[in-house]
Design an enzyme around this catalytic site. Sequence first.
Site, PDB file in Angstrom:
ATOM      1  N   GLU A  47       0.859  -1.201   0.000  1.00 43.08           N
ATOM      2  CA  GLU A  47       0.000   0.000   0.000  1.00 43.08           C
ATOM      3  C   GLU A  47       0.893   1.248   0.000  1.00 43.08           C
ATOM      4  O   GLU A  47       1.956   1.248   0.644  1.00 43.08           O
ATOM      5  CB  GLU A  47      -0.835  -0.013   1.300  1.00 43.08           C
ATOM      6  N   ASN A 107      -6.810   6.511  -1.702  1.00 43.92           N
ATOM      7  CA  ASN A 107      -5.759   5.534  -1.432  1.00 43.92           C
ATOM      8  C   ASN A 107      -6.025   4.385  -2.417  1.00 43.92           C
ATOM      9  O   ASN A 107      -6.976   3.628  -2.260  1.00 43.92           O
ATOM     10  CB  ASN A 107      -5.863   5.072   0.028  1.00 43.92           C
ATOM     11  N   LYS A 124      -9.415   2.416  -1.939  1.00 47.09           N
ATOM     12  CA  LYS A 124      -9.649   1.855  -0.601  1.00 47.09           C
ATOM     13  C   LYS A 124     -10.999   2.295  -0.025  1.00 47.09           C
ATOM     14  O   LYS A 124     -11.279   3.504   0.060  1.00 47.09           O
ATOM     15  CB  LYS A 124      -8.502   2.278   0.326  1.00 47.09           C
ATOM     16  N   GLU A 143      -5.857   8.832   7.721  1.00 49.75           N
ATOM     17  CA  GLU A 143      -6.417   8.442   6.413  1.00 49.75           C
ATOM     18  C   GLU A 143      -7.779   9.086   6.183  1.00 49.75           C
ATOM     19  O   GLU A 143      -8.131   9.416   5.062  1.00 49.75           O
ATOM     20  CB  GLU A 143      -6.522   6.928   6.303  1.00 49.75           C
ATOM     21  N   CYS A 169      -4.978  -2.877   2.762  1.00 50.43           N
ATOM     22  CA  CYS A 169      -4.715  -2.832   4.199  1.00 50.43           C
ATOM     23  C   CYS A 169      -5.946  -3.079   5.068  1.00 50.43           C
ATOM     24  O   CYS A 169      -6.402  -4.194   5.212  1.00 50.43           O
ATOM     25  CB  CYS A 169      -4.018  -1.537   4.578  1.00 50.43           C
ATOM     26  N   ASN A 194       0.165  -1.249   5.345  1.00 51.01           N
ATOM     27  CA  ASN A 194       1.096  -0.550   6.246  1.00 51.01           C
ATOM     28  C   ASN A 194       0.480  -0.665   7.624  1.00 51.01           C
ATOM     29  O   ASN A 194      -0.483   0.056   7.937  1.00 51.01           O
ATOM     30  CB  ASN A 194       1.170   0.946   5.910  1.00 51.01           C
TER      31      ASN A 194
END
Length: 309
Positions: A47, A107, A124, A143, A169, A194
């Site tokens: 990621e 993302n 994401k 995020e 993730c 991550n």
Amino acid sequence: MTRMTTIGAAQLGPIARTEPRAQVVRRMIALLDRAKDRACKLVVFPELALTTFFPRWFMTDQAEVDAFFEREMPSAETRPLFEAAARHGIGFYLGYAELTPDGRRFNTSILVDDRGTIVGKYRKVHLPGHAEHEPERPWQHLEKRYFEVGDLGFPVWRTMGAVMGMCICNDRRWPETFRVMGLQGVELVLLGYNTPDRNTAGFEPNHLRMFHNDLVLQAGAYQNSTWVVAVAKAGVEEGVGMIGGSCIVQPSGEIVARVSTVGDELVAFDCDLDLARLGKETIFNFARHRRIEHYGAITAQTGATPPPE
Ligand code: CDV
């Protein structure tokens, strides 16, 4: 005849905040070269693979934030990665921060085929963390501040001889992620991550970080009878320990290959895609056994509603 394909999990060690993309791309190409030696047909990178994991910092200057985003893919800096992969005949999964022409930020991961063509994009869906500065935390996880929730769902693609899907993730912790792809017959789920080696939201023994990583990957693979290739950014990055543990999980739910370091490392495994068939045709034959008349709450509500006291 089996459908055997060799897949590489290309873990990256820490990336410093000041490390230029061109240098990260060189590290990735070195992993691709190793993947070529190991006869890989597909390689999975982490990621947000091109930069340090920037959501750990609270930033108010949008230009500073945007420096971590890609406006085009490939770009001048990432084109050498595409060229090296195409030269080797290797497809790849790449995670990066995407800034769209109309100013939206996601993302994102892309799936690039063995000729260097982008065949799939995923944004994401499950964004962890918080949107505001939380000074009590040793580092931030912003995020929810820097990205929008992905708007592409969980598509799958028939490419390079398999039905492939992607997630990123935190998505791996949600069974819905795998099930939506499972319902499209996915045989191979690719994901980068991550994950800090410590929970900063509350006390949790650190060993649970790797346990939960394995737990959800193995459950997702088994319950949907699919291969899963999960690849970390690992090691101590800007003072934050990241778990690593990149691995390949077969459809039985067993981990069949695992890195042994928290640095740049490639592990490769000969994946028989037809191993996905047994589960799909028997215990997880969805058409035969699923009881959707009892699953309405899954899409009708988000939070839990316990019965009254
Ligand atoms: N990048 C991530 O999504 N990380 C989360 C952490 C914050 C828990 C994860 O689910 O691994």
